[in-house]
Design a protein around this motif. Structure first.
Motif, PDB file in Angstrom:
ATOM      1  N   MET A  22       0.414 -26.518  -3.124  1.00 29.86           N
ATOM      2  CA  MET A  22      -0.712 -27.176  -3.783  1.00 29.86           C
ATOM      3  C   MET A  22      -0.827 -27.052  -5.369  1.00 29.86           C
ATOM      4  O   MET A  22      -0.951 -28.091  -5.960  1.00 29.86           O
ATOM      5  CB  MET A  22      -2.026 -26.931  -3.085  1.00 29.86           C
ATOM      6  N   ILE A  23      -0.712 -25.811  -5.573  1.00 35.22           N
ATOM      7  CA  ILE A  23      -0.829 -25.554  -7.182  1.00 35.22           C
ATOM      8  C   ILE A  23       0.301 -26.325  -7.867  1.00 35.22           C
ATOM      9  O   ILE A  23       0.377 -26.743  -9.038  1.00 35.22           O
ATOM     10  CB  ILE A  23      -0.958 -24.086  -7.553  1.00 35.22           C
ATOM     11  N   ASP A  24       1.620 -26.070  -7.315  1.00 33.09           N
ATOM     12  CA  ASP A  24       2.683 -26.800  -7.611  1.00 33.09           C
ATOM     13  C   ASP A  24       2.668 -28.370  -7.821  1.00 33.09           C
ATOM     14  O   ASP A  24       2.963 -28.949  -8.986  1.00 33.09           O
ATOM     15  CB  ASP A  24       3.923 -26.386  -7.207  1.00 33.09           C
ATOM     16  N   VAL A  25       2.282 -28.795  -6.998  1.00 32.87           N
ATOM     17  CA  VAL A  25       2.031 -30.371  -7.037  1.00 32.87           C
ATOM     18  C   VAL A  25       0.982 -30.757  -8.203  1.00 32.87           C
ATOM     19  O   VAL A  25       1.296 -31.547  -8.852  1.00 32.87           O
ATOM     20  CB  VAL A  25       1.478 -30.817  -5.604  1.00 32.87           C
ATOM     21  N   VAL A  26      -0.210 -30.057  -8.249  1.00 33.40           N
ATOM     22  CA  VAL A  26      -1.232 -30.213  -9.258  1.00 33.40           C
ATOM     23  C   VAL A  26      -0.598 -30.334 -10.562  1.00 33.40           C
ATOM     24  O   VAL A  26      -0.764 -30.723 -11.492  1.00 33.40           O
ATOM     25  CB  VAL A  26      -2.319 -29.538  -9.207  1.00 33.40           C
ATOM     26  N   PHE A  27       0.274 -29.060 -10.905  1.00 35.84           N
ATOM     27  CA  PHE A  27       1.025 -28.954 -12.106  1.00 35.84           C
ATOM     28  C   PHE A  27       1.934 -30.252 -12.411  1.00 35.84           C
ATOM     29  O   PHE A  27       2.180 -30.568 -13.273  1.00 35.84           O
ATOM     30  CB  PHE A  27       1.635 -27.479 -12.186  1.00 35.84           C
ATOM     31  N   LEU A  29       1.731 -33.186 -11.437  1.00 34.11           N
ATOM     32  CA  LEU A  29       0.886 -34.189 -11.496  1.00 34.11           C
ATOM     33  C   LEU A  29       0.169 -34.187 -12.942  1.00 34.11           C
ATOM     34  O   LEU A  29       0.247 -35.214 -13.644  1.00 34.11           O
ATOM     35  CB  LEU A  29      -0.238 -34.309 -10.553  1.00 34.11           C
ATOM     36  N   LEU A  30       0.061 -33.289 -13.472  1.00 35.57           N
ATOM     37  CA  LEU A  30      -0.701 -32.844 -14.493  1.00 35.57           C
ATOM     38  C   LEU A  30       0.481 -33.305 -15.819  1.00 35.57           C
ATOM     39  O   LEU A  30       0.288 -33.903 -16.650  1.00 35.57           O
ATOM     40  CB  LEU A  30      -1.096 -31.583 -14.965  1.00 35.57           C
TER      41      LEU A  30
END
Length: 147
Positions: A22-27, A29-30
């Motif tokens: 999830m952290i990878d996906v948020v990164f 997207l950012l």
């Protein structure tokens, strides 16, 4: 009803979410939104010049003396125009006008002079207030005129 420890562990592992993906996906997207956003150009500085005091070679005709008449009630009058009321503790309107008069005289390279002409029955306090207004305006040449 007995619950075995193995079944409690298996129920907990089923309900957990892995946080690292999830952290990878948020990164990602950012990064995507940062790259896809448009950078606006800042406004350019517009150069302009402000008007300045221009010294003329010829002296400009400027009234270099003002007569402040103080009536019996204590109201100051300059050129037929009444300024502050006698009830006011300071003559701020008169001081503002005298400041403009001084600035105008300095711009034309003239000496600003003020004559104070109190009426015979003018209270001394009102004369002192006019003198305070002259001091606030920065006038150096103040004289008295007696009728």
């Amino acid at each position: 009803m007995a619950i075995s420890l193995d079944s409690a562990k298996s129920e907990r592992s089923i309900g957990e979410l892995p946080i690292a993906p999830m952290i990878d996906v948020v990164f990602l997207l950012l990064v995507y939104f940062m790259v896809s956003s448009s950078i606006q150009k800042q406004e350019a500085d517009i150069g302009f010049s402000l008007p300045a005091v221009v010294k003329s070679p010829e002296p400009i005709e400027f009234p270099d003396q003002q007569v402040i008449e103080i009536d019996g009630e204590g109201r100051p009058w300059v050129n037929g125009y009444g300024y502050d009321l006698p009830e006011s503790s300071r003559y701020s309107q008169l001081a503002t006008m005298l400041n403009r008069f001084r600035e105008g005289a300095e711009a034309t390279q003239a000496t600003a002079r003020v004559s104070i002409a109190p009426a015979p029955n003018t209270p001394h306090q009102m004369v002192v207030r006019v003198m305070d207004a002259c001091e606030t305006a920065g006038l150096k040449s103040v004289h008295f005129t007696i009728e």
